[in-house]
Design an enzyme around this catalytic site. Sequence first.
Site, PDB file in Angstrom:
ATOM      1  N   ARG A  24       0.843  -1.216   0.000  1.00 52.84           N
ATOM      2  CA  ARG A  24       0.000   0.000   0.000  1.00 52.84           C
ATOM      3  C   ARG A  24       0.872   1.258   0.000  1.00 52.84           C
ATOM      4  O   ARG A  24       0.568   2.261  -0.633  1.00 52.84           O
ATOM      5  CB  ARG A  24      -0.964   0.019   1.195  1.00 52.84           C
ATOM      6  CG  ARG A  24      -1.710   1.354   1.310  1.00 52.84           C
ATOM      7  CD  ARG A  24      -3.009   1.297   2.112  1.00 52.84           C
ATOM      8  NE  ARG A  24      -2.926   0.544   3.345  1.00 52.84           N
ATOM      9  CZ  ARG A  24      -2.255   0.946   4.435  1.00 52.84           C
ATOM     10  NH1 ARG A  24      -1.619   2.084   4.454  1.00 52.84           N
ATOM     11  NH2 ARG A  24      -2.231   0.193   5.510  1.00 52.84           N
ATOM     12  N   TYR A  76     -15.639  15.369 -18.269  1.00 60.52           N
ATOM     13  CA  TYR A  76     -15.975  13.948 -18.199  1.00 60.52           C
ATOM     14  C   TYR A  76     -17.078  13.728 -17.146  1.00 60.52           C
ATOM     15  O   TYR A  76     -17.015  14.289 -16.052  1.00 60.52           O
ATOM     16  CB  TYR A  76     -14.705  13.170 -17.824  1.00 60.52           C
ATOM     17  CG  TYR A  76     -14.930  11.692 -17.681  1.00 60.52           C
ATOM     18  CD1 TYR A  76     -15.164  10.900 -18.797  1.00 60.52           C
ATOM     19  CD2 TYR A  76     -14.929  11.095 -16.443  1.00 60.52           C
ATOM     20  CE1 TYR A  76     -15.382   9.544 -18.663  1.00 60.52           C
ATOM     21  CE2 TYR A  76     -15.146   9.729 -16.300  1.00 60.52           C
ATOM     22  CZ  TYR A  76     -15.371   8.965 -17.415  1.00 60.52           C
ATOM     23  OH  TYR A  76     -15.598   7.627 -17.273  1.00 60.52           O
ATOM     24  N   ASP A 148      -6.575  17.570 -16.779  1.00 61.19           N
ATOM     25  CA  ASP A 148      -6.804  16.167 -17.134  1.00 61.19           C
ATOM     26  C   ASP A 148      -6.297  15.989 -18.562  1.00 61.19           C
ATOM     27  O   ASP A 148      -6.885  16.509 -19.510  1.00 61.19           O
ATOM     28  CB  ASP A 148      -8.312  15.860 -17.026  1.00 61.19           C
ATOM     29  CG  ASP A 148      -8.615  14.379 -17.297  1.00 61.19           C
ATOM     30  OD1 ASP A 148      -7.880  13.745 -18.073  1.00 61.19           O
ATOM     31  OD2 ASP A 148      -9.610  13.886 -16.736  1.00 61.19           O
ATOM     32  N   LYS A 173      -7.137   4.505 -20.625  1.00 57.25           N
ATOM     33  CA  LYS A 173      -7.290   4.813 -22.044  1.00 57.25           C
ATOM     34  C   LYS A 173      -5.984   4.524 -22.798  1.00 57.25           C
ATOM     35  O   LYS A 173      -5.681   3.382 -23.052  1.00 57.25           O
ATOM     36  CB  LYS A 173      -7.761   6.260 -22.208  1.00 57.25           C
ATOM     37  CG  LYS A 173      -8.896   6.675 -21.248  1.00 57.25           C
ATOM     38  CD  LYS A 173     -10.228   6.028 -21.566  1.00 57.25           C
ATOM     39  CE  LYS A 173     -11.226   6.117 -20.417  1.00 57.25           C
ATOM     40  NZ  LYS A 173     -11.508   7.453 -19.906  1.00 57.25           N
TER      41      LYS A 173
HETATM   42  C1  LIG Z   1     -12.203   7.907 -18.651  1.00 60.72           C
HETATM   43  C2  LIG Z   1     -11.863   9.252 -18.171  1.00 60.72           C
HETATM   44  C3  LIG Z   1     -11.752   9.522 -16.800  1.00 60.72           C
HETATM   45  C4  LIG Z   1     -12.040   8.483 -15.724  1.00 60.72           C
HETATM   46  O1  LIG Z   1     -11.090   7.465 -15.736  1.00 60.72           O
HETATM   47  P1  LIG Z   1     -11.411   5.940 -15.262  1.00 60.72           P
HETATM   48  O2  LIG Z   1     -10.109   5.263 -15.515  1.00 60.72           O
HETATM   49  O3  LIG Z   1     -12.546   5.444 -16.095  1.00 60.72           O
HETATM   50  O4  LIG Z   1     -11.764   6.009 -13.810  1.00 60.72           O
HETATM   51  C5  LIG Z   1     -11.387  10.797 -16.421  1.00 60.72           C
HETATM   52  N1  LIG Z   1     -11.171  11.781 -17.344  1.00 60.72           N
HETATM   53  C6  LIG Z   1     -11.284  11.552 -18.661  1.00 60.72           C
HETATM   54  C7  LIG Z   1     -11.030  12.668 -19.635  1.00 60.72           C
HETATM   55  C8  LIG Z   1     -11.644  10.290 -19.124  1.00 60.72           C
HETATM   56  O5  LIG Z   1     -11.777  10.078 -20.441  1.00 60.72           O
END
Ligand SMILES: *Cc1c(COP(=O)(O)O)cnc(C)c1O
Length: 328
Positions: A24, A76, A148, A173
């Site tokens: 952890r 998002y 982000d 992603k």
């Molecule tokens: C998918 C996504 C998230 C969330 O991520 P997860 O891995 O699904 O928790 C946050 N910001 C953007 C721009 C995303 O495309």
Amino acid sequence: MPIYQSSTFVQPSATEFQEYDYTRSGNPTRSALEKLVAGMEGAHAAFAFTSGMAALSCMTRLVKAGDEIICNADIYGGMYRLLTKVATRQGITVKFVQIWNLEEVKKAMTSKTKIVHIESPSNPLMMVTDIRALSKIVHERGALLTVDNTILTPLLMKPLELGADVVVHSATKFFGGHADVMSGFVCCKTEELSKQIYFHQNAEGTGLAPFDCWLVLRGIKTMAVRIERGMSNTVEVAKFLAAQPIVKKAVRYDLQMSQSKGAGVLLSFETGNVELSQRIVSALKIFKITVSFGGCSSVVEMPSVLSHASIPKDEQAGIPCKPPSRSR
Ligand SMILES: *Cc1c(COP(=O)(O)O)cnc(C)c1O
């Protein structure tokens, strides 16, 4: 890098401790991944989390009750839910503004604003924000700029170099790249921010498991070629769409190219007619309908029904929509 599939590490003696004691708090496979990603973003340090949402949630720990977060109006869906349903319960005030219009940010910021959070390009409207100019406005007023960078990745844009303080990713992603692992990153510009994020990653137990770290490490090895090919495919699709009379919308390409090496692999288009959009999405054969992106397959979705369904219809910032059929 091997997978250190171990929760606990033997210590040399009762009074001497080695670098790793408990997964952890730290694990060699996770450290290797975090070091690699910190290098890619030009960060002081990066931290790997169990998902993009866990990373974004940890980022909100940088503010406390009474403080204010200002966020892109187009964001998002999961981040909208985190801010409106979780952060507000902790006494944090949240405001949504059209941040790509910098005058709106100046008007909205107060002495309580601690974080201004954006996606650029935004998901799903692809609105581009001038990050250099925004960072000046945010820093003059003593707040942090958090970006982000899921959609472009550090291979195309490095927000810390443009003035951001924190970069967050859904590594589910493009980093993972094969739609088989969930993860997220918080990348910090300074040691002070890194200390705070590490404290919460350990205190709340949200660090990424060793096997998943290994999967993301493996994904990163092919990320550059995947993005290159994805972008050249996207250019062809964009050319095709631009020639169709039903497509209504273009993006601010000049600004995008002034702060990134490419426009990315994601593309959004509007038809001006929800039923028509539904028919197009359902009729596609190669593009499978999924809520996500960044894997090796070509995918399509309608944000109002899938990725952004957690945003109430009347608050979806200009996302053409029908009432969501389910909530996520
Ligand atoms: C998918 C996504 C998230 C969330 O991520 P997860 O891995 O699904 O928790 C946050 N910001 C953007 C721009 C995303 O495309």
